[in-house]
Design an enzyme around this catalytic site. Sequence first.
Site, PDB file in Angstrom:
ATOM      1  N   GLY A  73     -72.015 -26.729 -45.901  1.00 16.37           N
ATOM      2  CA  GLY A  73     -71.856 -27.225 -44.536  1.00 16.37           C
ATOM      3  C   GLY A  73     -73.189 -27.111 -43.825  1.00 16.37           C
ATOM      4  O   GLY A  73     -73.906 -26.127 -43.992  1.00 16.37           O
ATOM      5  N   ALA A  74     -73.532 -28.137 -43.046  1.00 19.84           N
ATOM      6  CA  ALA A  74     -74.876 -28.176 -42.449  1.00 19.84           C
ATOM      7  C   ALA A  74     -74.828 -28.491 -40.965  1.00 19.84           C
ATOM      8  O   ALA A  74     -75.727 -29.097 -40.410  1.00 19.84           O
ATOM      9  CB  ALA A  74     -75.741 -29.197 -43.175  1.00 19.84           C
ATOM     10  N   GLY A  75     -73.748 -28.063 -40.314  1.00 22.92           N
ATOM     11  CA  GLY A  75     -73.739 -28.114 -38.856  1.00 22.92           C
ATOM     12  C   GLY A  75     -74.561 -26.956 -38.328  1.00 22.92           C
ATOM     13  O   GLY A  75     -75.425 -26.412 -39.023  1.00 22.92           O
ATOM     14  N   PHE A 103     -67.220 -23.694 -16.310  1.00 26.06           N
ATOM     15  CA  PHE A 103     -66.313 -24.079 -17.392  1.00 26.06           C
ATOM     16  C   PHE A 103     -65.026 -23.284 -17.228  1.00 26.06           C
ATOM     17  O   PHE A 103     -64.999 -22.270 -16.528  1.00 26.06           O
ATOM     18  CB  PHE A 103     -66.964 -23.765 -18.750  1.00 26.06           C
ATOM     19  CG  PHE A 103     -67.255 -24.984 -19.582  1.00 26.06           C
ATOM     20  CD1 PHE A 103     -67.864 -26.096 -19.039  1.00 26.06           C
ATOM     21  CD2 PHE A 103     -66.913 -25.016 -20.936  1.00 26.06           C
ATOM     22  CE1 PHE A 103     -68.139 -27.219 -19.819  1.00 26.06           C
ATOM     23  CE2 PHE A 103     -67.178 -26.137 -21.725  1.00 26.06           C
ATOM     24  CZ  PHE A 103     -67.792 -27.233 -21.163  1.00 26.06           C
ATOM     25  N   ASP A 116     -62.474 -27.979 -45.786  1.00 29.15           N
ATOM     26  CA  ASP A 116     -62.723 -27.800 -47.225  1.00 29.15           C
ATOM     27  C   ASP A 116     -63.101 -26.356 -47.583  1.00 29.15           C
ATOM     28  O   ASP A 116     -62.626 -25.814 -48.580  1.00 29.15           O
ATOM     29  CB  ASP A 116     -63.840 -28.750 -47.680  1.00 29.15           C
ATOM     30  CG  ASP A 116     -63.521 -30.200 -47.350  1.00 29.15           C
ATOM     31  OD1 ASP A 116     -62.389 -30.631 -47.621  1.00 29.15           O
ATOM     32  OD2 ASP A 116     -64.390 -30.892 -46.809  1.00 29.15           O
ATOM     33  N   HIS A 160     -57.088 -29.467 -26.979  1.00 29.92           N
ATOM     34  CA  HIS A 160     -57.949 -29.723 -25.820  1.00 29.92           C
ATOM     35  C   HIS A 160     -57.155 -30.525 -24.808  1.00 29.92           C
ATOM     36  O   HIS A 160     -56.516 -31.514 -25.176  1.00 29.92           O
ATOM     37  CB  HIS A 160     -59.207 -30.493 -26.237  1.00 29.92           C
ATOM     38  CG  HIS A 160     -60.290 -30.456 -25.204  1.00 29.92           C
ATOM     39  ND1 HIS A 160     -60.206 -31.157 -24.028  1.00 29.92           N
ATOM     40  CD2 HIS A 160     -61.458 -29.773 -25.153  1.00 29.92           C
ATOM     41  CE1 HIS A 160     -61.299 -30.911 -23.307  1.00 29.92           C
ATOM     42  NE2 HIS A 160     -62.070 -30.075 -23.971  1.00 29.92           N
ATOM     43  N   LEU A 184     -62.744 -36.956 -27.470  1.00 28.38           N
ATOM     44  CA  LEU A 184     -62.880 -35.837 -26.532  1.00 28.38           C
ATOM     45  C   LEU A 184     -63.509 -36.266 -25.210  1.00 28.38           C
ATOM     46  O   LEU A 184     -64.527 -36.951 -25.190  1.00 28.38           O
ATOM     47  CB  LEU A 184     -63.766 -34.760 -27.191  1.00 28.38           C
ATOM     48  CG  LEU A 184     -64.149 -33.561 -26.335  1.00 28.38           C
ATOM     49  CD1 LEU A 184     -62.929 -32.744 -25.967  1.00 28.38           C
ATOM     50  CD2 LEU A 184     -65.173 -32.704 -27.075  1.00 28.38           C
ATOM     51  N   THR A 198     -65.105 -34.183 -22.348  1.00 20.11           N
ATOM     52  CA  THR A 198     -65.543 -32.790 -22.208  1.00 20.11           C
ATOM     53  C   THR A 198     -64.903 -32.061 -21.034  1.00 20.11           C
ATOM     54  O   THR A 198     -64.650 -32.652 -19.981  1.00 20.11           O
ATOM     55  CB  THR A 198     -67.081 -32.709 -22.050  1.00 20.11           C
ATOM     56  OG1 THR A 198     -67.441 -31.352 -21.789  1.00 20.11           O
ATOM     57  CG2 THR A 198     -67.586 -33.565 -20.905  1.00 20.11           C
ATOM     58  N   GLU A 199     -64.728 -30.728 -21.228  1.00 17.76           N
ATOM     59  CA  GLU A 199     -64.314 -29.849 -20.141  1.00 17.76           C
ATOM     60  C   GLU A 199     -65.334 -29.898 -19.002  1.00 17.76           C
ATOM     61  O   GLU A 199     -65.008 -29.636 -17.845  1.00 17.76           O
ATOM     62  CB  GLU A 199     -64.216 -28.422 -20.699  1.00 17.76           C
ATOM     63  CG  GLU A 199     -63.590 -27.437 -19.776  1.00 17.76           C
ATOM     64  CD  GLU A 199     -63.149 -26.187 -20.527  1.00 17.76           C
ATOM     65  OE1 GLU A 199     -62.501 -26.328 -21.589  1.00 17.76           O
ATOM     66  OE2 GLU A 199     -63.464 -25.093 -20.065  1.00 17.76           O
ATOM     67  N   HIS A 257     -57.986 -29.635 -31.208  1.00 20.27           N
ATOM     68  CA  HIS A 257     -59.424 -29.608 -30.938  1.00 20.27           C
ATOM     69  C   HIS A 257     -60.167 -28.553 -31.738  1.00 20.27           C
ATOM     70  O   HIS A 257     -61.303 -28.777 -32.167  1.00 20.27           O
ATOM     71  CB  HIS A 257     -59.650 -29.357 -29.452  1.00 20.27           C
ATOM     72  CG  HIS A 257     -61.093 -29.338 -29.033  1.00 20.27           C
ATOM     73  ND1 HIS A 257     -61.924 -30.427 -29.212  1.00 20.27           N
ATOM     74  CD2 HIS A 257     -61.852 -28.382 -28.444  1.00 20.27           C
ATOM     75  CE1 HIS A 257     -63.139 -30.125 -28.747  1.00 20.27           C
ATOM     76  NE2 HIS A 257     -63.121 -28.890 -28.294  1.00 20.27           N
ATOM     77  N   GLU A 277     -66.817 -22.460 -37.108  1.00 21.67           N
ATOM     78  CA  GLU A 277     -65.392 -22.713 -36.905  1.00 21.67           C
ATOM     79  C   GLU A 277     -64.565 -22.396 -38.138  1.00 21.67           C
ATOM     80  O   GLU A 277     -63.383 -22.062 -38.033  1.00 21.67           O
ATOM     81  CB  GLU A 277     -65.144 -24.161 -36.458  1.00 21.67           C
ATOM     82  CG  GLU A 277     -63.678 -24.372 -36.053  1.00 21.67           C
ATOM     83  CD  GLU A 277     -63.399 -25.692 -35.363  1.00 21.67           C
ATOM     84  OE1 GLU A 277     -64.344 -26.323 -34.853  1.00 21.67           O
ATOM     85  OE2 GLU A 277     -62.213 -26.072 -35.326  1.00 21.67           O
ATOM     86  N   ARG A 309     -59.724 -19.967 -27.559  1.00 22.89           N
ATOM     87  CA  ARG A 309     -61.175 -19.977 -27.363  1.00 22.89           C
ATOM     88  C   ARG A 309     -61.536 -20.547 -26.001  1.00 22.89           C
ATOM     89  O   ARG A 309     -60.936 -21.524 -25.553  1.00 22.89           O
ATOM     90  CB  ARG A 309     -61.840 -20.843 -28.445  1.00 22.89           C
ATOM     91  CG  ARG A 309     -63.329 -21.018 -28.229  1.00 22.89           C
ATOM     92  CD  ARG A 309     -63.971 -21.772 -29.357  1.00 22.89           C
ATOM     93  NE  ARG A 309     -63.663 -23.196 -29.377  1.00 22.89           N
ATOM     94  CZ  ARG A 309     -64.238 -24.114 -28.603  1.00 22.89           C
ATOM     95  NH1 ARG A 309     -65.117 -23.769 -27.689  1.00 22.89           N
ATOM     96  NH2 ARG A 309     -63.923 -25.399 -28.726  1.00 22.89           N
ATOM     97  N   SER A 330     -67.932 -21.849 -28.556  1.00 23.45           N
ATOM     98  CA  SER A 330     -67.997 -22.195 -29.981  1.00 23.45           C
ATOM     99  C   SER A 330     -69.408 -22.551 -30.418  1.00 23.45           C
ATOM    100  O   SER A 330     -69.840 -22.186 -31.514  1.00 23.45           O
ATOM    101  CB  SER A 330     -67.023 -23.319 -30.336  1.00 23.45           C
ATOM    102  OG  SER A 330     -67.405 -24.512 -29.717  1.00 23.45           O
TER     103      SER A 330
END
Lengths: 326, 560
Positions: free
Chosen positions: B10-12, B113, B207, B228, B238, B240-241, B340, B364, B375, B380
Site C-alpha cells: 500500500g502506498a498511500g 471540525f 486486501d 459519513h 464525499l 467534506t465535513e 466512509h 486505516e 473517529r 485519520s
Amino acid sequence: MTEGTISATFDVYRHDPSRAEPARYQRYTLELTPHTPVLTGLLRIRAELDPTLTLKYSCRSAICGSCAMQVNSKSRLACQTQIGPEIARHGRIVVEPMRNMPVVRDLVVDQKPFWRNYDRIQPHLILDPRRPMPKGRENPMSPEQVDRFKETPRCIACAACYSACPAVEADPAFPGPMALAKLYRFVVDPRDTAAQDRLVRIQPDGLWLCLRCHLCTEACPKDVRPSERIRDLKELAIGAQGATEFGSRHAVGFKESIRDRGLLDEMLLVRKTYGVSGMMGQLGQGIKIYRKKPELLKKPHPIPGVEEVEGIYAALDRPEAEGGAK
Amino acid sequence: MQQHDVVVVGAGLAGQRAALAAVEAGRDVAIVTKLHPLRSHSGAAQGGINAAVGAEDSVDTHIYDTVKGSDYLGDQDAIEFFCREAGPTVVEMEHFGTIFSRGPDGSLARRPFGGAGFPRTIYAADRTGLALLQALWERLGTERFTLYDEWDLIDLVVRDGRVQGLVALDRKGGEFQEIAAKAIVLATGPAGRIYGRTTNAHSCTGDGVAAAYSAGGYLKDMEFVQFHPTALLETSILITEGARGEGGYLKNASGDRFMSQYAPHVLELASRDVVSRAIVTEVLEGRGFTGPYGGYVHLELMHLGKEKVESRLQEICDFCRNFAGIDPVTEPIPVYPAQHYMMGGVGTDIHGATNVPGLFAAGECACVSIHGANRLGGNSLLETLVFGKEAGVAAAAFAASAAKPALHESDLEPAVAPLRGWMARGEGEDPSTLRTEMQRIMERYVGVYRNEGDLLEGLKQLRAVRERFDRVRVVDQSKVFNMNLIDAIETGHMLDLAEVIIVGAYARTESRGAHSRTDYPKRDDAKWMKHTLAKRGPEGPQLSYAAVGFTRWEPKERVY
C-alpha cells in the site's frame, strides 16, 4: 432529479497485445440517464455485458487520476465526462486509450514515460543547508506567496495533458505539460532554493519545445492550465538568464519586431534567433523563400500608428500588469 | 524471487511514511501497491489534519476530544501519544513541501471540525490529502526504494512463527510473484467497497486486512463502521465535513436545522456518528426529502457567499457541478450518510506491531486503537503519518535483527491454486454479481442502525453468498491486466471481512459510537468497555476481547 434514460452506444477500443488478434472496436449499448459518467457506463458494461473489458479506475470523483482516456478523441477523465452531451454532439461514445504512451491492454496504457518526465524535473524541494527550515514551526507564507502557486496544486497527474500534447508526440525529449507545470510549482515555492538552477537546466531540450497550442489546457480536468504555467516559466527563464536559447531568442525577437514595426520582420527574427553566424545554416531555407516570396526577406516599414503598439507594450511592462512576470 | 528487508504493501500516506522511515533507517525497502502511489485513496481526503497548534488550543483538549469522540473505546495511552505527535508531524509535512492554506499572518490556517473544542483542522483548501500525498511522494523520492506498482496482494506467507514474504499478482506482467521479506508493513487503507453506498474509491477492498486475517492476525473492533453524514446522493461522493466547518447548514424538508434536536450545543458540528444518525432518523420519520435515489436532506452553503464557497471548497464546487448538476453557491446539496471509514482493522500496538512477528500495520487498515467506536474528522490523515512512521521504524528495527526469510518457490502454488481454479471453471458466477449482492446485504442489514434480527438475517444471507463464491468464475483468460481476476480476488477478501463485521456487531449488545443497536440503545460500560478481537477459525470468526487502555479520562455520557 428524475429524468429518463437514453440509449447509449459505446464503441470501445479493444486490444490485448499478448494475443495475436488485431486491435478492433467493440460496440456495447446500454440504457443510461444522460448525466451518467462515461466511467459508470464502462463499469456497467463490465458488470453486465463483458467482464473482459479492461480499464483503470479508482476514486470515481476526479481526484485519483486513474481513468484518463480518449472520449470522442479528447483526453478526458471518464468519471468526469457525462454521456448526455457526448451523445448529443457525436451520436455515440468512442472510447480509446490515451496517446503518447504504449497500450498495455484495451484502455490501459503504460504511463512509465510520463512518470519518468515527472522525475526528471527534480520534483521535490531543493534546500540550501545555509538556509535551514525554522525549528519546530512552519515556514511563514504570505497570501501573495500562496497565490503564486496558482492552480498547480490541483494537478492529479492523470496524464490527460501528456496524451493531448503534440510536442510530446514530435519530440520525446519534451518533458510534457504536467512536468513543466510541476516545475513551475517548485520555481515559485519560497522554500525552494534552486529556482535559478531549475530555470537554467530546463531550457535545452525542455521548456522551449512547447508549441503553445494550449491543447494541454483544454484537456486538463482540474483547470491547472499547464500551457499558461509554461508561459509563466518562459518569462521567468528569460528573466533568470536572458534570451540565450533558440526558443527564448525567438520569443524576444518576435516581441521586439512587433514593438518596433507593428508586424513581423522575418529577417530580424532569424537573425535574433540564430545569431549572425547561425544564419548561414539557414541559407538553403532563405534561398527557397527568396524564390517563392521575396517580399518576406525585405525589411518591412513600420505600420501606421506603430506608436500605439509601443503604448500597449509599455502598459504590459508596468509591474501591475496582469500575467506579467513579477 | 525478489527479496527485501522491509516490504510495505500500500502506498498511500501510511505506506509511504512507513517506507520513508525504513529507508532512513538504512534498510532495503520495497513498496507493493495495486495503483500508482499518487493514485492512492489518501489523495481523496478533503477536509484536513488535526493538530492543536493554536494559542487557545491545547494537546490535552485534542486528547480529550478524541477520547470522547471514540465513545471511550479508544486506548488513552495511544491517543496521548498520537495527539502529542500531531504538531511535529504537521510541521514536518510543511517542511517536506506541502502547500497548506494560510491565515492572513502567514501561519497555517485552521478550520473548525466536528467534535473538536477549537478550530484545530489544518488544511489545503478541500484537497488536504492530495497536498500531503504529493509532498510525501516527492520527499520519498523514487530512487531510494523498489516500487512494484500495479501489483495486487494475494496472500501473506507466515511460517515458523514469523512472516516470510508475500504472494502477489503483477497486473501488467501478468505473472504471480513471490517477494521474500524480513518484515512487512500493511498499509492497504480502507475496505469501504464492502458497502453499496460508500465514499471510498473502487480500490478500497481491504486486501491487507483480509490477508492478515487469513495469516492468523487478529482483527480488532471491525463492527465499528463510520458512516459519513454528507455524501452526495446517488454517487455517494464525499462532501467534506469542512463544508459544515465553514458554516454549512443541514436542513430537512420543512427547512428546519434539525441538528438542534440532536446536538443542541454544536449543531452541525457534532461528531459524525451523531450527525449520521440524525439524518437517517429524519428520513425514517418522514421529515426528509424523497426521490428516485431514496430519502435525503439538504446541505446548504448558499449563505456563505460565492467567494468563500469557491475558494475554500473548490473541489466540492466541481463535484457538485460535474457529478450532480448542482451549483452549491446557489442551490442546496442533496446528501445522505454513506460508509466512509473503518475504525477497526488489523490489531496493532502503538508501534504498528501485530500478533504475527514481522507483520506490522498502519493507517486505516490497522486498529491501534485511537478512534475507538467513532473517529473524529481530521484524525485519520494524522493517523496515517504518525503511525505510518512508527510502523516503518519498528519494521526496520525488526528486519535489522531478523534472519533471512525462508520463502520457497513451493509457497506460490497453494496461494494461487484457487485463482487458477476460478479461471479454469467452465461455468459459474461472475465476481461482480456476488460483490453487488454482498454490498446490498451490508447496506440493508448492517448500516447506521442495527438490531439482532437484521444482523442474523444479514449473516445468513452473507454466508450464502460466500458459498456461491466457492463457485466463482473468471471468464477473462488473458494474463495481462486481468481485471476480472482482480475483481474475484478483491471480492473474496471483502466477503471475509463482511462476515467479521456482522459477527462482531451481533455479539456487541450495546450502542457505542458508530455501532448503534436499536435493541440495545445504551452504552454498557460494565459489560462492553472492551475491544473485540476476531481470529479466523474453521467455522468463521472466533471472537475474544481485550481491555481498553485508560490513563486520565473517566467515561462520561457523550453530549454535543
